[in-house]
Write an enzyme that holds these catalytic residues in place. Structure first.
Site, mmCIF file in Angstrom:
data_model
loop_
_atom_site.group_PDB
_atom_site.id
_atom_site.type_symbol
_atom_site.label_atom_id
_atom_site.label_comp_id
_atom_site.label_asym_id
_atom_site.label_seq_id
_atom_site.Cartn_x
_atom_site.Cartn_y
_atom_site.Cartn_z
ATOM 1 N N SER A 123 0.354 -59.733 55.223
ATOM 2 C CA SER A 123 -0.937 -60.055 55.821
ATOM 3 C C SER A 123 -0.788 -60.247 57.312
ATOM 4 C CB SER A 123 -1.492 -61.332 55.202
ATOM 5 O OG SER A 123 -0.634 -62.402 55.548
ATOM 6 N N LYS A 124 -1.899 -60.024 57.986
ATOM 7 C CA LYS A 124 -1.967 -60.157 59.422
ATOM 8 C C LYS A 124 -1.595 -61.577 59.850
ATOM 9 C CE LYS A 124 -5.287 -58.613 62.848
ATOM 10 N NZ LYS A 124 -4.798 -57.439 63.483
#
Ligand code: GLU
Length: 479
Positions: A253-254
């Site tokens: 995930s970012k």
């Protein structure tokens, strides 16, 4: 004839997971002398992002992934942009309704919200309650004539097990009761992903669907659609690629770091390094090797060698790989990428000088940006000095020695690392001190930091007048 497609939705930046999907499709196509298709899936008008298609094309080109058919190449099965094909999908939606495989649904979004909430409240996964599934022909007519907006939903058969083969995972089964009566056509006449995707895969004669694991739960819906349209006999084979994970094994995930290909590009990662790294997220032809050219990857790529289990996106490994790729290049090859970085930062140095800096730093950098950011003293004289090195090396004695050495450097007739080293060592010997007593303060005065490339090479590259003026500055200003 193998035909594969990369089918991104232009919803923003290109995720490294998408790069891997594009890459595996490309490798598989090239390995099998097949055709690699690019198809833009832009039917979800709410998620479109301006410029995303151009960005995607640029990113694919940067990564060296080429297509044989697509929006720019054209091809026999175009157009390759789904928003230009809406008529086709509408016709198939009509066909599905007339064959009783799909039905119009007139439920309002308020009603659907209530149904969803009620299901969630009772602990069930939110699904459509099939309220419109059994409307009579006349009821449907009446509502359509009254101009009530409707969508078209897939009539998922009840009480069936849907099984398909996945080239990575083997047989995969889903109970039809877990499958929603999926919307195929929205009230604005645009298809959903599911309808457009299978219609195009069929019409574009796609033989293998290679995509991320997140699409696995969509596949039973697609199988049902192939059946409903009587296309099951030439349904493509499926291969779902393993999830990408953060080092703590949560989904990549970012939040935990960069995931956009563009981010890696702007941070100075080389395309061949990123491509090599992404290729190994779920596949490695050998246990002992990690560096592969694109040609080597093409030669060894097989879908049945792709792993089922999630692949950890390890930043350290990427950094290591990037530095390996940098080291494998000549200063001349690196120059064209580093030059704009230096210009961006407003550094005005000659090409000849920049080539020398690159040559000296290649062994010490992880990214292209490091060439300009990691050692800014190549581009501007230091005005700040590392405190630790200053405390340790900038003694009164050192200052006296440097002041003494300075004219010897100024008067030297030759300026290369061998000659400079000779001057420094001869001076140390004549004063009966160790060369280290000079080397550390010298480095501090010309670079402002306590470590870096070999000092004499550094002095050679900086050039005599720059070195002399930096030492003089330090002697005057550095207490
Ligand atoms: N448009 C989908 C995406 O954005 C394609 C998924 C598929 O390959 O079927 O990833």
């Amino acid at each position: 004839m193998v035909r594969v497609r990369f089918a991104p939705s232009p919803t923003g930046f290109v995720h490294v997971g998408s790069l891997r999907t594009a890459l595996y499709n490309y490798l598989f196509a090239r390995h099998n002398n097949g055709v690699n298709v690019l198809r833009i899936e832009d039917t979800d008008r709410t998620r479109l992002v301006e410029g995303a298609v151009e960005n995607l094309l640029r990113t694919m080109e940067w990564a060296g992934i080429s297509f044989d058919e697509g929006p720019t190449q054209g091809g026999e099965y175009g157009p390759y942009v789904q928003s230009e094909r809406t008529e086709i999908y509408r016709n198939y939606a009509d066909e599905l309704i007339s064959n009783n495989k799909a039905y119009p649904c007139f439920c309002t979004s308020e009603r659907l919200d209530e149904v969803r909430k009620a299901m969630q409240a009772s602990g069930q996964p939110p699904m459509y309650d099939r309220h419109c599934r059994n409307l009579t022909h006349d009821e449907v007519r009446e509502k359509i004539d009254a101009g009530i907006a409707h969508v078209v939903r897939l009539r998922v058969p009840l009480g069936e097990t849907i099984t398909f083969n996945d080239l990575v995972r083997g047989d995969v089964s889903f109970e039809s009761k877990t499958i929603d009566d999926q919307v195929l056509l929205k009230s604005d006449g645009f298809p959903t992903y599911h309808l457009a995707n299978i219609v195009d895969d069929h019409l574009m004669k796609i033989t293998h669907v290679i995509r991320g694991e997140e699409w696995l739960t969509s596949t039973p819906k697609h199988v049902l659609l192939y059946r409903a349209l009587n296309w099951e006999a030439d349904m493509p084979k499926f291969a779902h690629l393993p999830l990408l994970l953060n080092p703590d094994r949560s989904k990549l995930s970012k939040r935990q770091g960069d995931v956009a290909v563009e981010d890696f590009k702007t941070q100075g990662y080389l395309p061949d390094a990123l491509v090599n790294f992404c290729a190994l997220l779920g596949f490695n032809p050998s246990d002992t090797q990690e560096i592969y050219s694109l040609e080597a990857l093409i030669a060894s790529f097989e879908l049945d060698k792709v792993n089922k289990s999630g692949a950890v996106f390890g930043r350290e490994k990427l950094d290591w790989m990037n530095s390996e790729y940098i080291r494998s290049k000549t200063p001349e090859e690196l120059f064209k990428s580093v030059k704009p970085l230096a210009e961006d930062r407003g550094y005005t140095v000659s090409d000849e000088y920049l080539l020398k800096v690159i040559g000296l730093m290649t062994e010490r950098v992880r990214t292209l940006n490091d060439f300009v950011d990691f050692a800014s003293y190549f581009y501007k004289a230091p005005t700040e000095f590392d405190e630790k090195s200053r405390a340790k090396n900038w003694t009164d004695e050192a200052k006296l020695r440097l002041a003494d050495l300075l004219p010897l450097l100024t008067n030297s007739t030759e300026w290369n690392h061998v000659a400079i080293e000779q001057i420094v060592r001869a001076y140390a010997e004549s004063k009966d001190i160790s060369a280290g007593k000079l080397i550390h303060p010298l480095r501090l005065s010309v670079s402002g930091v306590g470590s870096g490339p070999g000092l004499f090479e550094l002095l050679e590259v900086l050039g005599k007048s720059e070195v002399v003026s930096r030492i003089a500055y330090a002697l005057e200003h550095l207490k």
